[in-house]
Design a protein around this motif. Structure first.
Motif, PDB file in Angstrom:
ATOM      1  N   VAL A 123       0.843  -1.192   0.000  1.00 30.36           N
ATOM      2  CA  VAL A 123       0.000   0.000   0.000  1.00 30.36           C
ATOM      3  C   VAL A 123       0.880   1.245   0.000  1.00 30.36           C
ATOM      4  N   THR A 145       0.594   5.320   0.304  1.00 33.14           N
ATOM      5  CA  THR A 145      -0.301   6.418   0.667  1.00 33.14           C
ATOM      6  C   THR A 145       0.110   7.706  -0.038  1.00 33.14           C
ATOM      7  N   ASN A 146      -0.758   8.695   0.041  1.00 33.62           N
ATOM      8  CA  ASN A 146      -0.417  10.012  -0.505  1.00 33.62           C
ATOM      9  C   ASN A 146       0.791  10.605   0.211  1.00 33.62           C
ATOM     10  N   ASP A 147       0.875  10.364   1.504  1.00 32.75           N
ATOM     11  CA  ASP A 147       2.024  10.873   2.257  1.00 32.75           C
ATOM     12  C   ASP A 147       3.327  10.229   1.788  1.00 32.75           C
ATOM     13  N   ASP A 148       3.253   8.953   1.416  1.00 34.98           N
ATOM     14  CA  ASP A 148       4.443   8.285   0.880  1.00 34.98           C
ATOM     15  C   ASP A 148       4.931   8.989  -0.388  1.00 34.98           C
ATOM     16  N   ASP A 175      -1.041  15.116   0.667  1.00 30.63           N
ATOM     17  CA  ASP A 175      -2.292  14.368   0.797  1.00 30.63           C
ATOM     18  C   ASP A 175      -3.484  15.271   0.509  1.00 30.63           C
ATOM     19  N   HIS A 213      -6.896   8.320  -1.854  1.00 35.40           N
ATOM     20  CA  HIS A 213      -6.169   8.325  -0.582  1.00 35.40           C
ATOM     21  C   HIS A 213      -4.944   7.403  -0.614  1.00 35.40           C
ATOM     22  N   SER A 214      -5.042   6.319  -1.390  1.00 35.91           N
ATOM     23  CA  SER A 214      -3.955   5.336  -1.436  1.00 35.91           C
ATOM     24  C   SER A 214      -4.039   4.555  -2.733  1.00 35.91           C
ATOM     25  N   ARG A 215      -3.015   3.736  -2.964  1.00 38.95           N
ATOM     26  CA  ARG A 215      -2.991   2.841  -4.115  1.00 38.95           C
ATOM     27  C   ARG A 215      -2.076   1.678  -3.758  1.00 38.95           C
ATOM     28  N   HIS A 216      -2.137   0.594  -4.537  1.00 33.46           N
ATOM     29  CA  HIS A 216      -1.293  -0.585  -4.292  1.00 33.46           C
ATOM     30  C   HIS A 216      -0.290  -0.717  -5.439  1.00 33.46           C
ATOM     31  N   LYS A 263      -9.302   3.826  -2.652  1.00 33.03           N
ATOM     32  CA  LYS A 263      -8.363   2.866  -2.054  1.00 33.03           C
ATOM     33  C   LYS A 263      -7.285   2.402  -3.010  1.00 33.03           C
TER      34      LYS A 263
END
Length: 323
Positions: free
Chosen positions: A17, A19-22, A31, A41-44, A281
């Motif tokens: 996962v 995240t936007n913060d990543d 974010d 908000h996130s992606r894999h 997600k």
């Protein structure tokens, strides 16, 4: 005459996962910016040598289990992808070998984010010929390997995933899954989105070697296309098929951007509550977004589901289907 019914749906996302913060740690974004502009908000991401064929094979095995089939009972595999393992062999052929579908013909199609819709349309025509018993249509994308992680206008949108369906032959016309379709392309906008371009040879030289470019999109042009041309196609399809919008149980759009989905809902006058979405997600997973979302949906009691995919090409297609 033969007909095709959907006998299984399945989806898969890699475990990593992001995240936007990543992403904000490696590019000028935040974010707040990503969520406000995209709803994501996130992606894999597929990591550690997990490639497109691996995601697709994972889905294929899930489909076999759900449909209670053995691999050698499948005689057609279509993989939609713009991020193949390689230009050749086809990712579909690699999947065929990985799952042991020894009796299946296999090939790839490239229709970008409309790929699952295009794949279903092709498979339906082949199934209704009466030649095939079971067909797999799988969309699989590892978008992360094609990203320029300094391009926040593209990289923040995309994630990796795979999803698909099994179509099974039926002699009963009432089982036919495809109610209506409209499939189109607009090649005049081919430069709007592109990825993996390989330049022609300029000279014969020992240092000559093929190189590809990273993914690129003109975000504003894509947004205008998706929010203007796509709703018109959907409205034309419903009108020409005499299907009232209130008879549609769900609308599963390409999971490009939550703002685009909201706009399409408004323009075709179908409540947003009928638009299931997973983009928050998983991000934009190109052609995999529609089947991944369908696989998470309880469609057992639904009568009519509208699916609409749109992307590079520009290719775009909408279908009304049933389960």
């Amino acid at each position: 005459m033969a007909f095709a019914k959907i006998s299984a749906l399945a989806g898969y996302v890699p475990s990593k996962v992001v995240t936007n913060d990543d992403l904000a740690e490696i590019m000028p974004t935040s974010d707040e910016w990503i969520v406000s502009h995209t709803g994501i908000h996130s992606r894999h991401y597929a990591m550690n040598d997990e490639n497109t064929s691996d995601l697709a094979a994972n889905v294929a095995l899930k489909l076999l289990k759900k449909a209670n089939l053995q691999a050698d009972e499948v005689d057609l595999i279509i993989v939609s992808t713009i991020t193949p393992d390689s230009l050749t062999p086809a990712t579909a052929c690699i999947v065929q070998g990985k799952i042991g579908a020894t009796n299946a013909m296999a090939f790839d199609i490239s229709a970008a984010c409309a790929g699952f819709v295009f794949g279903l349309s092709i498979a339906d025509k082949m199934m209704t010929s009466g030649t095939f018993r079971h067909a797999m249509v799988i969309s699989a994308e590892v978008n992360s390997k094609m990203m320029d992680f300094q391009d926040r206008t593209s990289a923040v949108f995309f994630g990796d995933a795979a999803g698909g369906a099994i179509l099974s032959r039926s002699e009963n016309e009432s089982d036919e899954f495809l109610i209506a379709e409209k499939i189109q392309s607009d090649g005049s906008q081919a430069d709007t989105i592109h990825s993996g371009r390989v330049s022609p040879l300029k000279k014969i030289d020992k240092d000559s070697y093929p190189r590809t470019d990273a993914f690129y999109q003109n975000g504003r042009a894509v947004f205008e296309f998706a929010t203007n041309t796509v709703p018109k196609q959907i409205t034309t399809l419903l009108n020409s098929s005499s299907i009232s919008p209130d008879k549609i149980d769900y609308v599963v759009c390409h999971q490009a951007n939550l703002r685009i989905i909201e706009s399409i809902s408004d323009k075709i006058d179908i409540p947003f509550e009928k638009f299931p979405h997973t983009v928050e997600k998983y991000g934009n997973t190109s052609s995999a977004g529609i089947p991944v979302t369908l696989a998470q949906l309880d469609v057992s009691g639904s009568k009519q589901v509208l699916i609409s995919g749109f992307g590079a090409g520009l290719d775009y297609g909408s279908m009304v289907i049933k389960f």
